[in-house]
Design an enzyme around this catalytic site. Structure first.
Site, PDB file in Angstrom:
ATOM      1  N   ASP A 313      20.403  46.547  35.611  1.00  0.00           N
ATOM      2  CA  ASP A 313      21.512  47.017  36.194  1.00  0.00           C
ATOM      3  C   ASP A 313      21.181  47.499  37.817  1.00  0.00           C
ATOM      4  OD1 ASP A 313      23.605  45.945  35.056  1.00  0.00           O
ATOM      5  OD2 ASP A 313      24.133  47.933  34.023  1.00  0.00           O
ATOM      6  N   SER A 384      39.086  45.460  35.349  1.00  0.00           N
ATOM      7  CA  SER A 384      38.384  44.640  34.210  1.00  0.00           C
ATOM      8  C   SER A 384      37.196  44.017  34.357  1.00  0.00           C
ATOM      9  CB  SER A 384      39.668  43.676  33.862  1.00  0.00           C
ATOM     10  OG  SER A 384      39.081  42.770  32.740  1.00  0.00           O
ATOM     11  N   MET A 386      36.681  41.288  33.072  1.00  0.00           N
ATOM     12  CA  MET A 386      37.007  39.784  33.124  1.00  0.00           C
ATOM     13  C   MET A 386      37.540  39.406  34.442  1.00  0.00           C
ATOM     14  SD  MET A 386      35.774  38.673  30.452  1.00  0.00           S
ATOM     15  CE  MET A 386      36.689  37.118  30.356  1.00  0.00           C
ATOM     16  N   ARG A 388      37.669  41.325  37.306  1.00  0.00           N
ATOM     17  CA  ARG A 388      36.848  41.918  38.368  1.00  0.00           C
ATOM     18  C   ARG A 388      37.593  42.405  39.602  1.00  0.00           C
ATOM     19  NH1 ARG A 388      33.207  38.074  40.164  1.00  0.00           N
ATOM     20  NH2 ARG A 388      31.595  39.603  40.780  1.00  0.00           N
TER      21      ARG A 388
END
Length: 688
Positions: A313, A384, A386, A388
């Site tokens: 990350d 979220s 999903m 973003r």
């Protein structure tokens, strides 16, 4: 638990290991190691022969047989001692963890309302879903998620780190561990586990688990060692009738004795690596724990050594992770203050560091004060993975902030137009290595908030080390491709995945695995759980969510994503240690053949004395010296097995050449020197 490193030979550990090494002489314990079980049987048989010789029931050299029996038992005990010492270090670590676990009283809430009714309950009665409130000075009674509040928490009992950490609702630092202490403020926590299933309970069971499962490589090596043992066993069994037949045919010499045959067998089979194999595996997990990483099994540690792709990350691993809003960049026709006002409104309920920094920047630049979303009758839209993006609906205003592609889809879905000027602003921020956050109100884009992040010092050199080890590094980020490319170039990673979603991470891992690669990654959020479950080595952060910790096969108590690089180093060190000692053991056996085979058959074939290239005193001293060396070499290699061989990043061929020179050649030379010195000592002391 503390970060204090245990010294290799603490008196308490040695005393306990000595007692455990005797207890491990039980047949059931020996049966688990086929190589040492053969030595165990040989020790018992030579002991019986020695007793029979003393009683006059069997002809032979009782002194020689007794010495062989004694040193065969020492061989078994030394192997037991190596394993017991490795296990003892883990047991000591488990004991310190048990000291943290204790029953305390918790304040249980009947609802999620902090000011609602409450009752006192013992911590061991709390179940998954129960809600508790913890005030300053109290112990957190269970593992859980913070659903309200924020506090400074002392986690030193678990992590060994004395500096307190902040745990708060929202974001990636909402997970708390039972047994830690709240130093200030308060937390409302929803318990995420039932009694006996806490992280502390799982840590203790993993650390002290007596039934350690062997890793695939360990099983494969055990099969190889067992096959070699069976072959040498069959060879030695046939030698006695062959020796008797030769004496009868030639009418000269004497048949080889059973004692010498047993000594020959023990010296032929790979007892060195056979005796240390289990200790190497246990020590690998212990070294991982010393790095404040809990591995669910030795399989995870071993897989870390075979990893050739690291998914890292960006935030917190490659960069410092504390992205801060630095600038409001409005599109033409929009004032900077209007953009700041909308960005602040969308961030008032945003618990992330980025969201809070936007509120602070708006206050500093335009003296915009925080507003109460409840009084505004506003509805907060949480971030979220999903969509973003996040935002707020207030009166007739629908404000959203998020990644450029996410806001573009949002604008187009609401029949708005995404201006080209925004693309220019986004590219300007991205080229500087910043993260652009686009802000929109209804169908209109207002501008961009620039978030600054800083690449960690020294990270580029660490990635160069990974490259020399043949490991590919891939940066994972939700940023757009321009920002990702700029940071990837600065950090020196091999590749990157921009605008990453949970599905994209999972697909990337599966793609690498389909190419035959082993993938390692870190994660801390619930959205990381699918990818963590798919990865071969999955290091979950202790501060992360319960779902992430359950999906991973390792947990980093320090919650430091950079630790993944150290995890890979420890895994490779364990594999290197096993490979190096296997090379040393086999090379040892080859050298021992020159000492024991001529001595074993000298009584049958006196002509074989010409092969006594070490000029050992006599056949009996040669056999006994070889058996003694075979036992002592295990003791000398215990520190290496527990600490691990020194490992330097280099390519596979260079590493192979280095180890063949050190452990292959060293394994050939050491027995010649050791056996000769022991023979000289025996000649001076007892043999004539």
């Amino acid at each position: 638990m503390t970060n204090k490193q245990q010294t290799l030979f603490e008196p308490v550990l040695i005393r306990n290991a000595l007692m455990d090494s005797v207890k491990k002489c039980h047949p059931a314990a020996q049966w688990r190691n086929p190589v040492m079980f053969v030595v165990y049987l040989g020790s018992g048989l030579t002991t019986i022969l020695w007793i029979a010789m003393l009683a006059g029931q069997f002809k032979g050299n009782a002194l020689f047989t007794g010495n062989i029996a004694l040193w065969l038992w020492f061989t078994v005990l030394f192997a037991n001692f190596a394993e017991a010492l490795a296990e003892g270090r883990s047991k000591a670590q488990a004991a310190s963890l048990k000291g943290v676990r204790k029953t305390s009283w918790a304040t249980k809430l009947h609802s999620a309302n902090r000011n609602g009714s409450r009752e006192k309950a013992p911590s061991d009665s709390l179940r998954k879903g129960d809600i508790v409130i913890i005030e300053a000075g109290e112990t957190i009674p269970c593992d859980g998620e913070v659903i309200e509040g924020g506090a400074s928490v002392d986690e030193s009992a678990i992590t060994g780190e004395s500096a307190p950490v902040i745990r708060e609702s929202g974001g990636d630092f909402s997970s708390v561990t039972g047994g830690t202490h709240v130093l200030s403020d308060w937390l409302v926590v929803e318990c995420s586990v039932n009694p006996g299933e806490t992280f502390l309970d799982r840590m203790i069971s993993m650390v002290e688990g007596a039934k350690r499962r062997k890793t695939p490589n360990e099983i494969a090596l055990t099969i190889l060692l067992t096959a070699l043992t069976i072959i040498f066993l069959l060879v030695c069994v046939t030698l006695l009738p062959f020796s008797i037949f030769s004496v009868e045919i030639n009418h000269s010499g004497q048949p080889i004795t059973v004692t010498v045959l047993i000594a020959l067998l023990v010296c032929l089979i790979p007892t060195t690596i056979g005796g240390l194999l289990s200790a190497i595996g246990v020590a690998g997990m212990s070294r991982m724990l010393s790095a404040n990483v809990i591995a669910t099994s030795g399989r995870a540690v071993e897989a870390a050594g075979d990893v050739d792709v690291l998914l890292l990350d960006k935030t917190g691993t490659i960069t410092l992770g504390n992205r801060q809003a630095s600038q409001f960049l409005p599109v033409p026709g929009i004032t900077e203050q209007r953009l700041a006002d909308a960005a602040q409104l969308s961030s008032l309920a945003d618990e992330t560091p980025e969201g809070r920094s936007i509120v602070i920047l708006a206050k500093q630049r335009f003296n915009l004060r925080e507003r109460d979303l409840r009084s505004l009758n506003a509805t907060f839209v949480p971030f979220s993975a999903m969509t973003r993006m996040s935002g707020v609906n207030v009166e007739n205003r629908m404000i959203r902030k998020g990644a450029v592609d996410a806001i573009r889809r949002h604008i187009e879905a609401n029949h708005g137009k995404f201006p080209e000027a925004v693309e220019i602003l986004v590219q300007t921020v991205a080229r500087k290595g910043g993260t652009p956050l686009v802000v929109a109100e209804n169908q209109q884009v207002l501008g961009v908030v620039a978030l600054k992040d800083i690449v960690k010092g020294g990270i580029k050199e660490r990635f160069s080390e990974m490259r020399r080890m043949g490991i590919k590094t891939v940066m994972i980020t939700g940023d757009n491709r321009l920002t990702a490319a700029a940071i990837a170039a600065e950090a020196g990673v091999d590749d990157f995945l921009a605008e990453a979603t949970p599905e994209a991470k999972l697909a990337l891992i599966r793609q690498y695995q389909s190419e035959g690669r082993l993938v390692a990654m870190t994660g801390d959020g619930t959205n990381d759980a699918p990818a963590l479950a798919q990865a071969d080595v999955a290091v979950a952060m202790n501060s992360g969510t319960q779902a992430a910790k359950e999906a991973g096969n390792m947990v980093d108590l320090d919650s430091n994503p950079t630790k993944l690089i150290e995890v890979v180093h420890i895994g490779k060190q364990m594999l290197m240690t096993r490979g190096s000692l296997t090379t040393f053991s086999i090379a040892n056996d080859i050298a021992k053949y020159f000492a024991i085979i001529p001595a074993a058959f000298a009584v049958t074939y006196p002509q074989l004395n010409i092969l006594n290239i070490m000029h050992l005193h006599s056949p009996t001293s040669a056999v006994l010296s070889t058996v003694i060396f075979n036992a002592l070499i295990i003791v000398f290699l215990i520190p290496l097995a527990l600490k691990g061989v020194s490992y330097r990043p280099m390519n596979a061929s260079a590493l192979l050449r280095r180890n063949l020179w050190i452990y292959g050649l060293g394994g050939l030379i050491a027995p010649f020197i050791g056996i000769k010195l022991i023979d000289l000592l025996l000649t001076l002391l007892i043999l004539k």
